[in-house]
Scaffold this motif. Structure first.
Motif, short mmCIF file in Angstrom:
data_model
loop_
_atom_site.label_atom_id
_atom_site.label_comp_id
_atom_site.label_asym_id
_atom_site.label_seq_id
_atom_site.Cartn_x
_atom_site.Cartn_y
_atom_site.Cartn_z
N SER A 78 0.83 -1.25 0.02
CA SER A 78 0.01 -0.09 0.02
C SER A 78 0.94 1.29 -0.32
CB SER A 78 -0.85 -0.10 1.27
OG SER A 78 -1.74 -1.01 0.99
N LEU A 79 1.84 1.11 0.90
CA LEU A 79 2.82 2.31 0.81
C LEU A 79 3.47 2.64 -0.35
CD1 LEU A 79 4.15 4.55 2.40
CD2 LEU A 79 5.77 3.16 3.41
N VAL A 80 3.97 1.42 -0.99
CA VAL A 80 4.87 1.77 -1.98
C VAL A 80 3.90 2.03 -3.33
CG1 VAL A 80 5.93 0.18 -3.98
CG2 VAL A 80 6.62 -0.18 -1.62
N GLY A 81 2.69 1.43 -3.21
CA GLY A 81 1.81 1.82 -4.48
C GLY A 81 1.33 3.30 -4.43
N THR B 184 2.51 5.98 -7.26
CA THR B 184 1.30 6.55 -8.10
C THR B 184 0.70 7.95 -7.42
OG1 THR B 184 -0.60 5.51 -6.87
CG2 THR B 184 0.46 4.24 -8.67
N GLY B 185 0.94 8.16 -6.28
CA GLY B 185 0.40 9.55 -5.79
C GLY B 185 -0.90 9.30 -5.37
N SER B 186 -1.68 8.16 -5.51
CA SER B 186 -3.02 7.81 -5.21
C SER B 186 -3.01 6.67 -4.19
CB SER B 186 -3.87 7.44 -6.66
OG SER B 186 -5.04 7.00 -6.15
N LYS C 216 -5.59 -0.61 -4.22
CA LYS C 216 -5.95 -1.65 -5.20
C LYS C 216 -5.02 -2.53 -5.58
CE LYS C 216 -9.96 0.90 -6.86
NZ LYS C 216 -10.34 1.75 -8.03
N LEU C 217 -3.81 -2.02 -5.93
CA LEU C 217 -2.60 -2.68 -6.35
C LEU C 217 -2.25 -3.64 -5.22
CD1 LEU C 217 -0.50 -0.14 -8.16
CD2 LEU C 217 -1.53 -2.19 -9.11
#
Length: 67
Positions: A23-26, A30-32, A38-39
């Motif tokens: 979640s943190l990396v995503g 993405t900035g979102s 979701k990822l």
């Protein structure tokens, strides 16, 4: 050999840690938070399934064990 329940609990705990990390990396990538989340959920679902299968296969392999 470990029980199926133990394998599942280990997999769930491991994947909760992975979900937080992804979640943190995503989010950072993405900035979102929504897209990052979701990822992370998709990655966690796939990872949980693969980890449980991997652990069950290895629990049936005798190679390298000392009894």
């Amino acid at each position: 050999m470990e029980t199926r329940r133990r394998s599942l609990v280990k997999a769930v705990i491991w994947n909760i840690m992975g979900l937080c990390t992804m979640s943190l990396v995503g989010f950072l990538a993405t900035g979102s938070a929504a897209v990052g989340g979701k990822l992370a959920v998709v990655n966690t679902g796939i990872g949980l399934t693969m980890y449980v299968l991997y652990e069950r296969v290895w629990s049936a392999i005798r190679w390298g064990r000392h009894v």
